[in-house]
Design a protein around this motif. Structure first.
Motif: not given
Lengths: 212, 212
Positions: A101-102, A204-205
């Motif tokens: 998704l990221r 984001m991760a």
């Protein structure tokens, strides 16, 4: 939705004369919008943002007041420029993608930035006016909210029923990461626009690892 | 910072007469603030928010206009009530805690809500006015931003140098999760205020899994 995506891809790759003339018109429109924005920014930096009027922006940009309103509803909008926006049809691939998704979000936001044609000088000028004009922050946020809402709906379709809350939280996280990355790019001459999506993805991760 | 935390804990547990009288005064003040807010909300729902004035709120609440301004700077603030705020000294434990970050954030936001004494009826009344008054959204967001900023600084201290961006992203995620959880609680009679922090924690873990 799949049909519309296919139509959308076809439209993107169509090389006919009609498409090219539309693109030319779009580019001209974008250029005029940018010229008006630059005039609004120059005036705000020299006179102070509160003293600027739509009439003075029109004079500075060498256009009629009427033309001004063909591009922007008010001076706030002119200072911020045309807001980035997400074409939900063209973004629908994210619903069915099976990539992380990221990565998909970084790609989606990256393609939005490409359309917007970021200009480092403009971003820096806005940052200088920003603090003295809270109304700009409100307008900027509304455009970010619209993007988050559009992404949230796509993610809801991807994640399936009952996950609306998480879909919206991820969408809000993604738009915050986008703002951060654009500010980082504006501050660092060595960064390219192409470096923004990987930065969004890394952030984001990292957030994911922190809150898991 | 550690010394201030200890002082803070001592202050919280001090049971002297002075402390109790301060608490009584604080409680009275909180009650009057809430009465004024309820008057502002009742008027907004009956007359429509734009028609409400600070004078009419004072009459409805049975106080003088001057007293009104001892509590709120304007009608927007009266409708929203005293904003939740984070006492950074009392929240400093989060810097050195070794518990999972999502649990610590849920605990921190939960303790902030306890001080604020959430009232389901008030949250529902605000939600009814909300859409017709975008200025309320701006004020609400500013108070959420202040909370995110305070949490972001604490997380920066916890995560160490060079991680300011991730610290702010996590803080923003936490305040979005808080807003979601409060709205879910307002909509669901069977939810207790005590259920809000676990919901925040679950949402953050879920987002973490999605973006990792």
């Amino acid at each position: 939705m799949i049909l519309r995506s296919v139509q959308c891809l076809l439209l993107l790759h169509e090389e006919g004369a009609r498409e090219m003339s539309i693109n030319l018109r779009d580019r001209r429109r974008q250029q005029t919008a940018k010229d008006i924005q630059l005039a609004a920014l120059r005036l705000s930096l020299s006179l102070g943002y509160p003293a600027v009027t739509t009439d003075s922006i029109a004079v500075e940009a060498g256009i009629s007041p009427r033309t001004f309103f063909n591009y922007y509803p008010n001076k706030q909008a002119a200072v911020l420029g045309e807001p980035p926006s997400l074409d939900c049809d063209c973004a629908a691939w994210i619903v069915t993608s099976t990539a992380p998704l990221r990565s998909d979000l970084a790609r989606l936001l990256g393609s939005m930035l490409e359309q917007k044609q970021l200009d480092r000088q403009i971003v820096r000028m806005i940052e200088q006016i920003w603090d003295s004009a809270p109304e700009l922050m409100t307008i900027f946020r509304n455009s970010m909210d619209n993007i988050a809402l559009a992404i949230g709906r796509l993610l809801e379709a991807r994640l399936g029923p009952g996950r609306q809350q998480e879909a919206m939280l991820v969408a809000e996280l993604a738009t915050h990461a986008l703002s951060n990355a654009v500010r980082a790019w504006a501050a660092d001459e060595t960064m390219r626009v192409a470096d923004i999506p990987p930065l969004i993805e890394r952030q984001m991760a990292e957030v994911g690892r922190l809150v898991i």
